[in-house]
Design a protein around this motif. Structure first.
Motif, mmCIF file in Angstrom:
data_model
loop_
_atom_site.group_PDB
_atom_site.id
_atom_site.type_symbol
_atom_site.label_atom_id
_atom_site.label_comp_id
_atom_site.label_asym_id
_atom_site.label_seq_id
_atom_site.Cartn_x
_atom_site.Cartn_y
_atom_site.Cartn_z
ATOM 1 N N VAL A 232 6.013 -21.872 -6.034
ATOM 2 C CA VAL A 232 5.979 -20.638 -6.734
ATOM 3 C C VAL A 232 4.788 -19.961 -6.857
ATOM 4 O O VAL A 232 4.340 -18.963 -6.652
ATOM 5 C CB VAL A 232 6.612 -20.819 -8.121
ATOM 6 N N GLY A 233 3.632 -20.917 -7.122
ATOM 7 C CA GLY A 233 2.311 -20.315 -7.402
ATOM 8 C C GLY A 233 1.539 -19.859 -5.644
ATOM 9 O O GLY A 233 1.145 -18.631 -5.946
ATOM 10 N N ASP A 234 2.026 -20.556 -4.923
ATOM 11 C CA ASP A 234 1.763 -19.927 -3.557
ATOM 12 C C ASP A 234 2.539 -18.512 -3.237
ATOM 13 O O ASP A 234 1.782 -17.831 -2.806
ATOM 14 C CB ASP A 234 1.927 -20.871 -2.473
ATOM 15 N N ALA A 235 3.694 -18.359 -3.788
ATOM 16 C CA ALA A 235 4.474 -17.229 -3.256
ATOM 17 C C ALA A 235 3.907 -16.166 -4.381
ATOM 18 O O ALA A 235 3.577 -14.948 -3.589
ATOM 19 C CB ALA A 235 5.903 -17.530 -3.712
ATOM 20 N N LEU A 236 3.324 -16.406 -5.462
ATOM 21 C CA LEU A 236 2.733 -15.389 -6.328
ATOM 22 C C LEU A 236 1.433 -14.926 -5.746
ATOM 23 O O LEU A 236 1.085 -13.661 -5.784
ATOM 24 C CB LEU A 236 2.512 -15.888 -7.833
ATOM 25 N N ILE A 237 0.488 -15.811 -5.209
ATOM 26 C CA ILE A 237 -0.480 -15.509 -4.635
ATOM 27 C C ILE A 237 -0.557 -14.787 -3.478
ATOM 28 O O ILE A 237 -1.241 -13.613 -3.232
ATOM 29 C CB ILE A 237 -1.462 -16.657 -4.325
ATOM 30 N N ASN A 238 0.467 -14.890 -2.603
ATOM 31 C CA ASN A 238 0.797 -14.017 -1.326
ATOM 32 C C ASN A 238 1.218 -12.784 -1.790
ATOM 33 O O ASN A 238 0.620 -11.894 -1.219
ATOM 34 C CB ASN A 238 1.760 -14.983 -0.610
ATOM 35 N N ARG A 239 1.808 -12.458 -2.819
ATOM 36 C CA ARG A 239 2.347 -11.093 -3.161
ATOM 37 C C ARG A 239 1.145 -10.576 -3.749
ATOM 38 O O ARG A 239 1.133 -9.383 -3.452
ATOM 39 C CB ARG A 239 3.462 -11.280 -4.163
ATOM 40 N N LEU A 240 0.270 -10.997 -4.394
ATOM 41 C CA LEU A 240 -0.784 -10.605 -5.129
ATOM 42 C C LEU A 240 -1.874 -9.966 -3.823
ATOM 43 O O LEU A 240 -2.621 -8.781 -3.852
ATOM 44 C CB LEU A 240 -1.790 -11.460 -6.080
ATOM 45 N N GLU A 241 -1.901 -10.794 -2.935
ATOM 46 C CA GLU A 241 -2.733 -10.823 -1.793
ATOM 47 C C GLU A 241 -2.349 -9.348 -0.831
ATOM 48 O O GLU A 241 -3.152 -8.645 -0.538
ATOM 49 C CB GLU A 241 -3.095 -11.933 -0.789
ATOM 50 N N PHE A 242 -0.994 -9.463 -0.931
ATOM 51 C CA PHE A 242 -0.351 -8.237 -0.136
ATOM 52 C C PHE A 242 -0.662 -7.016 -0.890
ATOM 53 O O PHE A 242 -1.077 -6.074 -0.491
ATOM 54 C CB PHE A 242 1.028 -8.511 -0.118
ATOM 55 N N ARG A 243 -0.555 -7.189 -2.243
ATOM 56 C CA ARG A 243 -0.724 -5.892 -3.177
ATOM 57 C C ARG A 243 -2.089 -5.472 -2.855
ATOM 58 O O ARG A 243 -2.796 -4.204 -2.895
ATOM 59 C CB ARG A 243 -0.451 -5.971 -4.555
ATOM 60 N N ARG A 244 -3.219 -6.250 -2.802
ATOM 61 C CA ARG A 244 -4.680 -6.170 -2.743
ATOM 62 C C ARG A 244 -5.025 -5.535 -1.569
ATOM 63 O O ARG A 244 -5.707 -4.472 -1.400
ATOM 64 C CB ARG A 244 -5.460 -7.624 -2.870
ATOM 65 N N TYR A 245 -4.442 -5.942 -0.384
ATOM 66 C CA TYR A 245 -4.621 -5.369 1.167
ATOM 67 C C TYR A 245 -3.813 -4.102 1.139
ATOM 68 O O TYR A 245 -4.503 -3.046 1.916
ATOM 69 C CB TYR A 245 -4.215 -6.305 1.892
ATOM 70 N N LEU A 246 -2.815 -3.885 0.602
ATOM 71 C CA LEU A 246 -2.009 -2.570 0.644
ATOM 72 C C LEU A 246 -2.618 -1.442 -0.246
ATOM 73 O O LEU A 246 -2.773 -0.347 0.422
ATOM 74 C CB LEU A 246 -0.524 -2.757 0.125
ATOM 75 N N LEU A 247 -3.124 -1.742 -1.241
ATOM 76 C CA LEU A 247 -3.961 -0.916 -2.003
ATOM 77 C C LEU A 247 -5.196 -0.346 -1.249
ATOM 78 O O LEU A 247 -5.643 0.799 -1.388
ATOM 79 C CB LEU A 247 -4.235 -1.344 -3.430
ATOM 80 N N SER A 248 -5.829 -1.253 -0.771
ATOM 81 C CA SER A 248 -7.027 -1.033 0.164
ATOM 82 C C SER A 248 -6.720 -0.048 1.265
ATOM 83 O O SER A 248 -7.654 0.641 1.492
ATOM 84 C CB SER A 248 -7.687 -2.526 0.716
ATOM 85 N N ALA A 249 -5.673 -0.442 2.072
ATOM 86 C CA ALA A 249 -5.136 0.484 3.161
ATOM 87 C C ALA A 249 -4.741 1.817 2.761
ATOM 88 O O ALA A 249 -5.345 2.716 3.417
ATOM 89 C CB ALA A 249 -4.021 -0.142 3.710
ATOM 90 N N VAL A 250 -4.275 2.090 1.620
ATOM 91 C CA VAL A 250 -3.873 3.441 1.177
ATOM 92 C C VAL A 250 -4.753 4.137 0.503
ATOM 93 O O VAL A 250 -4.497 5.225 0.220
ATOM 94 C CB VAL A 250 -2.436 3.323 0.474
ATOM 95 N N ARG A 251 -5.840 3.726 0.187
ATOM 96 C CA ARG A 251 -6.819 4.338 -0.709
ATOM 97 C C ARG A 251 -7.409 5.362 0.025
ATOM 98 O O ARG A 251 -7.828 5.391 1.185
ATOM 99 C CB ARG A 251 -7.986 3.267 -1.158
ATOM 100 N N VAL A 252 -7.647 6.388 -0.696
ATOM 101 C CA VAL A 252 -8.125 7.740 -0.072
ATOM 102 C C VAL A 252 -9.436 7.689 0.233
ATOM 103 O O VAL A 252 -9.656 8.457 1.532
ATOM 104 C CB VAL A 252 -7.608 8.990 -0.761
ATOM 105 N N HIS A 253 -10.194 6.944 -0.488
ATOM 106 C CA HIS A 253 -11.834 6.666 0.002
ATOM 107 C C HIS A 253 -11.842 6.201 1.541
ATOM 108 O O HIS A 253 -11.290 5.155 1.842
ATOM 109 C CB HIS A 253 -12.403 6.021 -1.155
ATOM 110 N N ASP A 254 -12.575 6.685 2.275
ATOM 111 C CA ASP A 254 -12.822 6.379 3.576
ATOM 112 C C ASP A 254 -11.387 6.010 4.328
ATOM 113 O O ASP A 254 -11.491 5.275 4.927
ATOM 114 C CB ASP A 254 -13.573 4.951 3.487
ATOM 115 N N LEU A 255 -10.415 7.026 4.044
ATOM 116 C CA LEU A 255 -9.313 6.661 4.709
ATOM 117 C C LEU A 255 -9.180 6.936 6.259
ATOM 118 O O LEU A 255 -9.031 6.462 7.063
ATOM 119 C CB LEU A 255 -7.928 7.950 4.178
ATOM 120 N N VAL A 256 -10.295 8.011 7.009
ATOM 121 C CA VAL A 256 -10.392 8.280 8.060
ATOM 122 C C VAL A 256 -11.500 7.238 8.691
ATOM 123 O O VAL A 256 -12.679 7.565 9.005
ATOM 124 C CB VAL A 256 -10.747 9.604 8.485
#
Length: 697
Positions: A159-183
């Motif tokens: 369960v701990g590994d699953a929670l870490i994977n989900r937090l990592e996913f959110r971290r990368y997703l937020l970085s990908a959609v961040r408007v700063h340096d989008l291009v």
């Protein structure tokens, strides 16, 4: 529409009619100053309303549409967000600060993925979407949470590994959609990391535990809206995971657009990218549009002016003085190069918005795309007219010489490069509008023959126009006594584009002509399924006017009159000069059969030509097809068109064989015909009827 003053209600108050009394209905009496008398007038109202015929509406200037809709909302669970059933509370009693098990946290995180938002909405209904938090603060919280889980990983286990994977996913997703340096092309790697984590999310979903009450529709009641909110769409986790995977994959692939190979390549990229099924989500479409138009530059690096110059040079002005960048260095007004640059700048300013709107429009959903193209094509009609004026003015500075007909030297032809470019763009958009009508199932089965005929009419006009452009481009090359290597390269690139565009337009023309004849054959013999509903208030001329409405204001190509359209589309006996000559009505079954064979032969010939042309298109290299950067999508789409063409050939052969063997039996008893939906065939722009022979017992 009926006037409420004509409505008469008979009750205990006597016959009351505002028309007779000359008085206006008064406001409700004040309960504090006058005794109020209430009475149920439901039955009286129903009786009075029954005198209205279907489609009539009672209208009163003091009872607006807003009030009418508001009345409909009351006590309707689907419309009234404040409606409470027995024992239900207005507010949720869920405690957001309660302690949760790790499995419950996992279940809530997965449930958050199962809500679907249909579109971006500028109105937030007086709700804040975490705009008070800086992105760096959110990143820090995610990092802190992951560090905490890593310390407790031994106790938490899987369960701990699953929670870490989900937090990592959110971290990368937020970085990908961040408007700063989008291009930034490096952001594609962030989408890659999200894609890598998605399988881990799906495999560990069973470890989660649902928390009843953690999600509720009662939040809808807090939205400041004058209309009922849209219902919440709850997906299964598998569907949500599939959609999220597609968003990540399409988001990564959108960054291919930053690799610029030319305006025509990018247009092919956007067309192929947006036409994939399922269509990219609204976020991905918005991302692509942002990448193209970020910071008032094209792809973040190129000026819009340079984009238009590149397109003009590739299509109509290869190595031409009008697009020579050195003209910008000339400052003397009396110099012809100064005047050329001035007028070219004016034209580019005039054409920039309509040209860029092509890319903007293609980033919309399919229904909105077609609707906006219907407006945009009218703007290009205006651009074409203005371009003719610029072409005429520029002749005296370019010393252009007209082309003369060898048989009649008095006939002179001028290039009109800017107008020709605008006309090419307009014709291409007209093709898209008609083709998307098939994709969106706008046309009914009895309209297919006519609309495919009109598509071949526009495509044949495009073929003739491209051949004219090529003639003048070739003549321009001949006028250069000793062309430089750069000039030869520019002319080769232009001629390559014109040859391929001509082949593509000819393939569209042949395929559309074949399908038009095939549907005409089916309609003539009564084999075409009838529309799904009757149209008692419609006529063929009204229907034709409706379909041609987007093109009625266009001068070239002129929309045929309804009489001419009917004579060209209806089944006729072909002769050598035209596929469908003047009327010759059949009076016997043998004549009907002969006409049917003739039109099937025309369809067969056109479809065989179309097949050869689409096969030639499939063999083109990416540079010739202008699909560098999107070759895989383009080839997949073109392959589907070729499959549709082959299927149409088979259907014509089936119909010819059945018609030859029908004998005395009715043709309706020998063949069955089914018209598939646009999404049921190989390609949504090419609807091929399914024709099958009825096996005799």
């Amino acid at each position: 529409m009926a006037d409420i003053s004509k409505l008469v209600i008979s009750d205990d108050f006597g016959e009351f009619s505002p028309e007779q009394s000359g008085t206006r209905l008064q406001d409700t009496p004040n309960a504090g100053t006058q005794k109020m008398v209430t009475r149920d007038v439901t039955q009286d109202f129903i009786a009075a309303a029954s005198s209205l015929s279907t489609s009539q509406l009672v209208q009163d200037e003091y009872f607006t549409l807003h009030e009418a809709v508001g009345a409909l909302e009351i006590m309707d669970p689907k419309m009234d967000s404040g409606y409470l059933t027995g024992g239900d509370a207005f507010e949720d009693d869920y405690d957001i600060l309660r302690d949760l098990l790790p499995e419950e946290v996992l279940g809530i995180m997965d449930q958050m993925l199962c809500f679907e938002e249909e579109d971006f909405v500028a109105n937030l209904y007086h709700r804040k979407l975490l705009t008070d938090f800086e992105s760096t603060e959110i990143d820090q919280n995610l990092d802190d949470a992951m560090n905490y889980l890593k310390l407790e990983q031994t106790a938490l286990g899987n369960v701990g590994d699953a929670l870490i994977n989900r937090l990592e996913f959110r971290r990368y997703l937020l970085s990908a959609v961040r408007v700063h340096d989008l291009v930034d092309s490096q952001k594609a790697s962030l989408w890659d990391r999200c894609i890598e984590l998605l399988p881990k999310l799906k495999s560990t979903t069973p470890l989660g535990k649902s928390v009843p009450g953690s999600f509720s529709m009662k939040i809808q009641r807090r939205l400041a809206s004058s209309v009922p909110p849209r219902p919440i769409v709850i997906l299964t986790f598998d569907d949500a995971h599939e959609q999220l995977s597609r968003v990540c994959q399409y988001g990564k692939e959108a960054y291919r657009a930053l690799d610029y190979y030319g305006g025509t390549h990018l247009l092919t990229f956007v067309l192929a990218f947006q036409s994939r099924k399922p269509q990219p989500s609204v976020y991905v479409r918005s991302l692509l549009q942002t990448l193209i138009f970020s910071e008032m530059k094209f792809l973040g690096t190129m000026s819009f002016k340079q984009l238009l110059i590149d397109d003009l040079e590739e299509i109509v002005l290869p190595a031409d003085a009008l697009v020579d960048p050195r003209n910008g260095d000339v400052e003397a007004p009396q110099d012809p190069r100064f005047q050329m640059m001035k007028r070219m700048d004016d034209f580019i300013t005039r054409a920039a918005d309509p040209y860029l709107d092509i890319f903007r429009t293609l980033c919309m959903n399919r229904s909105r795309l077609r609707r906006m193209l219907c407006h945009l094509v009218l703007e290009w009609e205006s651009v074409q007219v203005d371009a003719e004026t610029y072409d005429t003015e520029l002749r005296k500075y370019t010393n252009e010489q007209p082309m003369k007909d060898l048989e009649n030297p008095k006939d002179e032809s001028w290039a009109f490069p800017l107008s020709s470019w605008a006309y090419f763009q307009k014709l291409r958009q007209m093709e898209w509008i008609v083709q998307m009508g098939f994709e969106l199932d706008i046309y009914q089965s009895d309209e297919f023959a006519g609309m495919y005929w009109y598509l071949q009419h526009v495509a044949s006009t495009q073929v003739q126009h491209l051949e004219r452009i090529r003639t003048f481009v070739t003549q321009s090359l001949k006028n250069i006594s000793r062309p430089k290597a750069s000039q030869v390269t520019a002319f080769r690139r232009s001629i390559s584009f014109l040859d391929f565009a001509t082949l593509e337009a000819s393939a569209i023309q042949s395929f559309a002509d074949g399908l038009s004849c095939l549907f005409s054959f089916l309609a003539h013999l009564g084999l075409l399924p009838q529309p799904y509903h009757a149209m008692p208030y419609s006529t063929p001329s009204m229907q034709y006017s409706l379909r041609m409405r987007p093109f009625q204001s266009i001068s070239l190509p002129e929309v045929p009159s309804f009489t001419d359209f009917i004579s060209l589309v209806s089944l006729r006996t072909p002769n050598k000069s035209h596929h469908r000559p003047p009327d010759s009505r059949a009076t016997s079954w043998m004549e009907v059969k002969e006409q049917a064979f003739s039109i099937l032969s025309v369809a067969d010939q056109a479809l065989k030509i179309a097949r050869k042309e689409w096969e030639a298109i499939m063999k083109a290299d990416p540079e010739t097809a202008r699909c560098v950067g999107c070759e895989d999508w383009w080839r997949a789409s073109t392959r589907d068109v070729l499959r549709s063409c082959i299927t149409a050939n088979i259907m014509v052969a089936t119909a010819k064989k059945a018609l030859a063997n029908v004998g005395s039996k009715s043709i309706q008893d020998a063949l069955t015909v089914e018209i598939p939906e646009s999404n049921e065939g190989y390609h949504p722009w090419w609807v091929v009827p399914r024709i099958a022979v009825v096996q005799s017992n």
